[in-house]
Design a protein around this motif. Structure first.
Motif, PDB file in Angstrom:
ATOM      1  N   LYS A   3    -118.598 -32.806 -82.237  1.00 31.83           N
ATOM      2  CA  LYS A   3    -117.979 -31.816 -81.352  1.00 31.83           C
ATOM      3  C   LYS A   3    -117.628 -32.468 -80.014  1.00 31.83           C
ATOM      4  CE  LYS A   3    -117.178 -28.070 -81.570  1.00 31.83           C
ATOM      5  NZ  LYS A   3    -115.873 -27.401 -81.746  1.00 31.83           N
ATOM      6  N   GLN A  32    -121.244 -31.327 -84.389  1.00 31.33           N
ATOM      7  CA  GLN A  32    -120.971 -29.896 -84.492  1.00 31.33           C
ATOM      8  C   GLN A  32    -122.269 -29.163 -84.855  1.00 31.33           C
ATOM      9  OE1 GLN A  32    -118.191 -27.807 -84.226  1.00 31.33           O
ATOM     10  NE2 GLN A  32    -119.597 -26.160 -84.754  1.00 31.33           N
ATOM     11  N   GLU A  34    -125.079 -29.111 -83.250  1.00 31.24           N
ATOM     12  CA  GLU A  34    -126.291 -29.762 -82.766  1.00 31.24           C
ATOM     13  C   GLU A  34    -126.665 -29.234 -81.380  1.00 31.24           C
ATOM     14  OE1 GLU A  34    -128.079 -34.310 -82.280  1.00 31.24           O
ATOM     15  OE2 GLU A  34    -125.916 -34.030 -82.178  1.00 31.24           O
ATOM     16  N   LEU A 161    -118.881 -24.765 -77.577  1.00 34.76           N
ATOM     17  CA  LEU A 161    -119.802 -25.700 -76.942  1.00 34.76           C
ATOM     18  C   LEU A 161    -120.306 -25.094 -75.632  1.00 34.76           C
ATOM     19  CD1 LEU A 161    -121.111 -28.548 -76.522  1.00 34.76           C
ATOM     20  CD2 LEU A 161    -118.923 -29.275 -75.542  1.00 34.76           C
ATOM     21  N   ARG A 187    -127.337 -19.666 -80.685  1.00 35.21           N
ATOM     22  CA  ARG A 187    -126.832 -20.889 -81.315  1.00 35.21           C
ATOM     23  C   ARG A 187    -126.748 -20.712 -82.824  1.00 35.21           C
ATOM     24  NH1 ARG A 187    -130.522 -26.048 -82.194  1.00 35.21           N
ATOM     25  NH2 ARG A 187    -129.133 -27.247 -83.526  1.00 35.21           N
ATOM     26  N   THR A 193    -122.700 -25.257 -80.393  1.00 32.84           N
ATOM     27  CA  THR A 193    -123.200 -26.595 -80.078  1.00 32.84           C
ATOM     28  C   THR A 193    -123.677 -26.572 -78.633  1.00 32.84           C
ATOM     29  OG1 THR A 193    -121.567 -27.545 -81.585  1.00 32.84           O
ATOM     30  CG2 THR A 193    -122.595 -29.050 -80.007  1.00 32.84           C
TER      31      THR A 193
END
Length: 247
Positions: A3, A32, A34, A161, A187, A193
């Motif tokens: 990402k 992606q 994480e 993100l 999340r 992410t």
């Protein structure tokens, strides 16, 4: 797929003799989905990396890629639909004269959404506040409630993100766990992410899959969370941080 990719990032403040090199050659990738942590002492450059990614620290060099596409010096509007930031101090990041409804409504309007009323209600539900908080002002909210509003505002554009800059450090210990659990749930539910800055290794151990340890603007080591929990760092400074966290 990554990402976010950061390669050889340098960030500085000031010019010539007054120049301070805050980040020096930082390199890391975030996959992606994480949750990636940045840890280190105050002044190590953690938050400056987040600011460089969002464009709040304009003096930087190196390569930053989002979904494989390089980010330039000027961020297009589409960037802020994908990337949002939650700041350390929720009171400072919310306008004192704007109600929760105005904070969320204006953000939704800015990003081109139409069904604003319904979205404001859903955002408040998603962060565990509910409609009764809709027309309150920041001074009428507790620190934890203000941070929930700040998280709702960050979620409004439907980003992929989230950059989290010490999101619980300004809160009472009793409230910190609630906010961390909320972030973990969001999340999972939204396939987000995270890049999370913290000086608290227990927070990172709870929230992150991997972490980068920073010292004096450098990333000295990247660990996975299992190595963190089992105290298996290789760099002397990382070992020192881990040992200090036990005290």
């Amino acid at each position: 797929m990554n990402k976010l990719s950061v390669n050889g990032l340098n960030v500085w403040f000031g010019k010539q003799r007054d120049r301070v090199n805050a980040v020096k050659g930082a390199t890391f990738d975030v996959a992606q989905g994480e949750s990636f942590g940045l840890v280190g002492e105050s002044g190590s450059g953690k938050s400056t990396i987040l600011r460089a990614i969002t464009g709040l620290a304009p003096n930087w060099s190196g390569k930053v890629e989002l979904d494989g596409r390089a980010i330039g010096k000027v961020r297009p509007k589409s960037f802020f639909k994908t990337v949002q930031m939650v700041f350390q101090d929720p009171y400072a990041s919310l306008h004192p004269r704007h109600s929760v409804d105005q904070v969320l409504g204006e953000t939704l309007h800015l990003h081109g959404f139409r069904d604003i009323d319904a979205r404001v209600v859903k955002l408040l539900d998603d962060v565990g506040l509910g409609q009764k908080f809709r027309f309150r002002y920041p001074h009428q909210l507790s620190g934890g409630q203000r941070q929930r509003v700040a998280i709702a505002r960050a979620l409004a554009p439907e980003p992929e993100l989230l950059l989290l800059d010490e999101p619980t450090s300004a809160l009472d210990v009793s409230v910190q766990a609630e906010i961390l659990n909320l972030l973990a749930d969001l999340r999972r539910d939204r396939d987000l992410t995270y890049v999370m800055v913290s000086h608290d290794l227990s927070v990172v151990g709870h929230m992150c899959d991997r972490l980068a340890v920073m010292k004096d603007g450098h990333i000295v080591e990247i660990l996975d969370v299992d190595a963190l929990r089992s105290m298996k760092a290789s760099h002397p400074y990382s070992k020192q941080l881990l040992e200090a966290s036990l005290g």
